[in-house]
Write an enzyme that holds these catalytic residues in place. Structure first.
Site, PDB file in Angstrom:
ATOM      1  CD  GLU A   1       7.612  -0.220   7.861  1.00  0.00           C
ATOM      2  OE1 GLU A   1       6.677  -1.722   7.674  1.00  0.00           O
ATOM      3  OE2 GLU A   1       7.824   0.610   7.613  1.00  0.00           O
TER       4      GLU A   1
ATOM      5  CE  LYS B   1       2.565  -5.967   3.936  1.00  0.00           C
ATOM      6  NZ  LYS B   1       2.534  -4.820   4.872  1.00  0.00           N
TER       7      LYS B   1
ATOM      8  CG  ASP C   1      -0.550   0.098   2.576  1.00  0.00           C
ATOM      9  OD1 ASP C   1       1.433  -0.651   2.512  1.00  0.00           O
ATOM     10  OD2 ASP C   1      -0.942   0.124   3.654  1.00  0.00           O
TER      11      ASP C   1
ATOM     12  CD  GLU D   1       0.134  -1.463   7.796  1.00  0.00           C
ATOM     13  OE1 GLU D   1      -0.106  -0.968   8.987  1.00  0.00           O
ATOM     14  OE2 GLU D   1       0.791  -0.859   7.021  1.00  0.00           O
TER      15      GLU D   1
HETATM   16  N1  LIG Z   1      10.122   5.098   0.204  1.00  0.00           N
HETATM   17  C1  LIG Z   1       9.049   4.647   0.935  1.00  0.00           C
HETATM   18  N2  LIG Z   1       9.279   3.420   1.841  1.00  0.00           N
HETATM   19  C2  LIG Z   1       9.450   3.360   3.562  1.00  0.00           C
HETATM   20  O1  LIG Z   1      10.517   2.288   3.476  1.00  0.00           O
HETATM   21  C3  LIG Z   1       7.963   3.122   3.629  1.00  0.00           C
HETATM   22  C4  LIG Z   1       7.513   4.590   3.239  1.00  0.00           C
HETATM   23  N3  LIG Z   1       8.021   5.215   1.784  1.00  0.00           N
HETATM   24  N4  LIG Z   1       6.172   5.051   3.764  1.00  0.00           N
HETATM   25  C5  LIG Z   1       5.575   3.414   4.447  1.00  0.00           C
HETATM   26  C6  LIG Z   1       6.260   3.913   5.346  1.00  0.00           C
HETATM   27  C7  LIG Z   1       7.337   4.156   6.546  1.00  0.00           C
HETATM   28  N5  LIG Z   1       8.706   4.339   6.594  1.00  0.00           N
HETATM   29  C8  LIG Z   1       9.240   4.620   7.389  1.00  0.00           C
HETATM   30  C9  LIG Z   1       9.668   5.990   7.598  1.00  0.00           C
HETATM   31  C10 LIG Z   1      10.579   6.401   8.120  1.00  0.00           C
HETATM   32  C11 LIG Z   1      11.536   5.698   9.440  1.00  0.00           C
HETATM   33  C12 LIG Z   1      12.685   6.250  10.422  1.00  0.00           C
HETATM   34  O2  LIG Z   1      13.213   6.413   9.867  1.00  0.00           O
HETATM   35  N6  LIG Z   1      11.841   6.969  12.045  1.00  0.00           N
HETATM   36  C13 LIG Z   1      12.643   7.533  12.545  1.00  0.00           C
HETATM   37  C14 LIG Z   1      11.948   8.723  12.476  1.00  0.00           C
HETATM   38  C15 LIG Z   1      10.678   8.991  13.081  1.00  0.00           C
HETATM   39  C16 LIG Z   1      10.422  10.293  13.569  1.00  0.00           C
HETATM   40  O3  LIG Z   1      10.214  10.590  12.236  1.00  0.00           O
HETATM   41  O4  LIG Z   1       9.425  10.571  14.460  1.00  0.00           O
HETATM   42  C17 LIG Z   1      12.883   6.470  13.854  1.00  0.00           C
HETATM   43  O5  LIG Z   1      13.957   7.056  14.716  1.00  0.00           O
HETATM   44  O6  LIG Z   1      12.020   6.729  14.134  1.00  0.00           O
HETATM   45  C18 LIG Z   1      11.375   4.040   9.275  1.00  0.00           C
HETATM   46  C19 LIG Z   1       9.647   3.840   8.734  1.00  0.00           C
HETATM   47  C20 LIG Z   1       9.102   3.257   6.093  1.00  0.00           C
HETATM   48  N7  LIG Z   1       7.957   3.245   4.404  1.00  0.00           N
HETATM   49  C1  LIG Z   2       7.916  -2.441   2.968  1.00  0.00           C
HETATM   50  C2  LIG Z   2       6.135  -2.814   3.304  1.00  0.00           C
HETATM   51  C3  LIG Z   2       6.722  -4.785   3.702  1.00  0.00           C
HETATM   52  C4  LIG Z   2       4.516  -2.346   3.134  1.00  0.00           C
HETATM   53  O1  LIG Z   2       4.128  -2.774   3.783  1.00  0.00           O
HETATM   54  C5  LIG Z   2       4.591  -2.030   2.161  1.00  0.00           C
HETATM   55  O2  LIG Z   2       4.815  -1.435   0.926  1.00  0.00           O
HETATM   56  O3  LIG Z   2       3.192  -1.019   1.610  1.00  0.00           O
HETATM   57 MG   LIG Z   3       2.220  -1.824   3.438  1.00  0.00          MG
END
Ligand SMILES: Nc1nc(=O)c2c([nH]1)NC[C@@H]1CN(c3ccc(C(=O)N[C@@H](CCC(=O)O)C(=O)O)cc3)CN21
Ligand SMILES: CC(C)C(=O)C(=O)O
Ligand SMILES: [Mg+2]
Length: 276
Positions: free
Chosen positions: A185, A116, A47, A118
């Site tokens: 994740e 899938k 998604d 969540e």
């Molecule tokens: N392009 C893209 N790649 C992804 O992997 C992804 C998305 N979009 N969109 C949905 C989610 C969001 N994702 C993420 C985004 C940021 C962090 C991250 O680094 N969080 C930090 C900062 C949190 C904050 O800003 O408060 C952390 O330390 O938790 C983790 C997963 C993974 N997913």
């Molecule tokens: C990155 C994966 C696990 C996902 O749920 C997504 O791309 O939406």
């Molecule tokens: Mg997803």
């Protein structure tokens, strides 16, 4: 066109725990599915497509119709990979009946191998009901992007004793509900590694641990096509942003200087190639 339609099944993924790590990438389109099918075990129609391809701020912008359209494109472009389609927010949380209806529609209209969703303890009933209907389910615990508004951002999970215990309970609930595998994740590394040892179904990590049974990344992140900031756990294996930008720059210059189209890109009356 893809030929042999002998796909890796969800059950084959389940049985592969402990073997060679499971290779997974997201895919949203026909050409990308064509390019990835030879190299991966599993294609996830995430998604995340709502953000990555459609420009929505969060994955809450995904709809069942959007997931089905991209699921169909990925199925047309692949023959070998196990294809898993995300159930989007608002299509499964309310009841087991709603979850089964949404999962059934996705499978009927795309032909994908699994869905899938969540959630852990809170979604165990939904997982069990979809599995009972004959549709394999992949779980997704830890950082759950569909809960970004409730969580107040994308927050890494498992930094406190209580959240570690909750993650373990979620992993066990997903396993006991009959999921064939589970995405972990955005968790502390040791927690994902510990869960991987404690459950009998494969764990697919993203920002989790190298000790998971497999890894997944968003395709656009992995090839350096994401224009917004990418999460820390991403490794860019190419920089397609630069390739596309340079190509557009060259094309624009050649159109403006009348260098393109050249002689080989136009049709002359003599050869008859422009006759219809
Ligand atoms: N392009 C893209 N790649 C992804 O992997 C992804 C998305 N979009 N969109 C949905 C989610 C969001 N994702 C993420 C985004 C940021 C962090 C991250 O680094 N969080 C930090 C900062 C949190 C904050 O800003 O408060 C952390 O330390 O938790 C983790 C997963 C993974 N997913
Ligand atoms: C990155 C994966 C696990 C996902 O749920 C997504 O791309 O939406
Ligand atoms: Mg997803």
């Amino acid at each position: 066109m893809p030929t042999a339609d002998i796909r890796i099944s969800a059950d084959a993924i389940r049985r592969s725990k402990g073997g060679t790590p499971i290779v997974c990438l997201t895919a949203y389109t026909y050409p990308i599915a064509r390019l990835l099918d030879d190299h991966v075990d599993l294609l996830l129609v995430g998604d995340s497509v709502a953000m990555v391809l459609h420009g929505h701020k969060t994955t809450l912008g995904a709809s069942l119709e959007m997931m089905i359209a991209h699921g169909q494109a990925v199925m047309r472009g692949s023959a070998r990979a196990c294809v898993v389609v995300d159930l989007p927010a608002g299509t499964y949380e309310d009841s087991a009946e709603q979850a089964v209806a949404s999962a059934q529609r996705v499978v009927d209209e795309t032909g994908c191998q699994a869905v899938k969703l969540e959630g852990g303890v809170d979604m165990a009933r939904q997982i069990a009901a979809i599995v009972a209907a004959g549709i394999p389910v992949m779980g997704h615990i830890g950082l759950q992007p569909q809960s970004v508004e409730k969580d107040g951002g994308y927050k890494i999970k498992g930094r406190t004793e209580e959240t570690v215990a909750a993650l373990v309970r979620d992993a066990l609930a997903v396993e006991n509900a009959g999921a064939f595998s589970v995405v972990i994740e955005g968790t502390v590394e040791t927690v994902a590694a510990d869960i991987t040892r404690r459950i009998a179904i494969p764990t697919i990590g993203i920002g989790a641990s190298g000790d998971c049974d497999g890894q997944v990344l968003v395709i656009d992140d992995m090839v350096g096509l994401t224009v917004d900031r990418v999460p820390k756990f991403v490794k860019e294996y190419a920089t397609l942003r630069r390739v596309i930008s340079h190509a557009a720059e060259s094309y624009a210059a050649e159109v403006r200087s009348r260098t393109f189209p050249g002689p080989s890109h136009v049709f002359s009356a003599a050869t008859g190639k422009d006759k219809t």
